[in-house]
Design an enzyme around this catalytic site. Sequence first.
Site, PDB file in Angstrom:
ATOM      1  N   GLN A  93       0.842  -1.200   0.000  1.00  0.00           N
ATOM      2  CA  GLN A  93       0.000   0.000   0.000  1.00  0.00           C
ATOM      3  C   GLN A  93       0.876   1.249   0.000  1.00  0.00           C
ATOM      4  OE1 GLN A  93      -2.908   0.345   3.197  1.00  0.00           O
ATOM      5  NE2 GLN A  93      -3.861   2.136   2.231  1.00  0.00           N
ATOM      6  N   VAL A  95      -0.759   4.489  -1.058  1.00  0.00           N
ATOM      7  CA  VAL A  95      -1.662   5.627  -0.858  1.00  0.00           C
ATOM      8  C   VAL A  95      -2.613   5.243   0.279  1.00  0.00           C
ATOM      9  CG1 VAL A  95      -3.418   7.120  -1.875  1.00  0.00           C
ATOM     10  CG2 VAL A  95      -1.507   6.314  -3.291  1.00  0.00           C
ATOM     11  N   HIS A  99      -8.631   1.822  -1.117  1.00  0.00           N
ATOM     12  CA  HIS A  99      -9.015   1.695  -2.528  1.00  0.00           C
ATOM     13  C   HIS A  99      -8.984   0.241  -2.943  1.00  0.00           C
ATOM     14  CE1 HIS A  99      -4.704   2.503  -2.156  1.00  0.00           C
ATOM     15  NE2 HIS A  99      -4.520   1.707  -3.201  1.00  0.00           N
ATOM     16  N   HIS A 101      -8.272  -2.060  -6.139  1.00  0.00           N
ATOM     17  CA  HIS A 101      -7.784  -2.156  -7.513  1.00  0.00           C
ATOM     18  C   HIS A 101      -8.747  -3.076  -8.265  1.00  0.00           C
ATOM     19  CE1 HIS A 101      -3.557  -0.624  -6.794  1.00  0.00           C
ATOM     20  NE2 HIS A 101      -3.883  -0.969  -5.558  1.00  0.00           N
TER      21      HIS A 101
END
Length: 113
Positions: A93, A95, A99, A101
């Site tokens: 990771q 960021v 999120h 992908h």
Amino acid sequence: MSQTLFEKIIAGDIPGDIVYEDEHCVAFRDVAPAAPVHLLLVPRKPIPKLAEASDGDSALLGHLLRTAPKVAAQEGCGEAFRLVINNGEGAGQSVFHLHLHIIGGRELSWPPG
Ligand code: DGP
């Protein structure tokens, strides 16, 4: 607190190739695609990582999982796509705004490594 990179993309302060958005989440193309289709599905709420989601985020997490197949289909993944959530630096990771992908558009081997 300063905004995350993805908050800035969602706000339009940084350019992003947005392909989907609703009141809870936004999907845009990954800047370094690992496959012909490589999208990032990001909740508007800046949860730093999956392990920091709370019980109160359960509906949001469910919404992300329900939305991912729709966005994958919209972007032409066909029946095969992969969802990846990297949780923590040791898992890649980079960021720290949760999120998913969404990866597809080619044969995907397993295990991913
Ligand atoms: P992760 O390593 O799981 O935290 O994934 C972060 C992803 O974000 C990585 O695949 C590259 C992508 N990324 C980094 N900076 C940008 C950016 O400025 N724009 C876009 N669209 N994607 C970015």
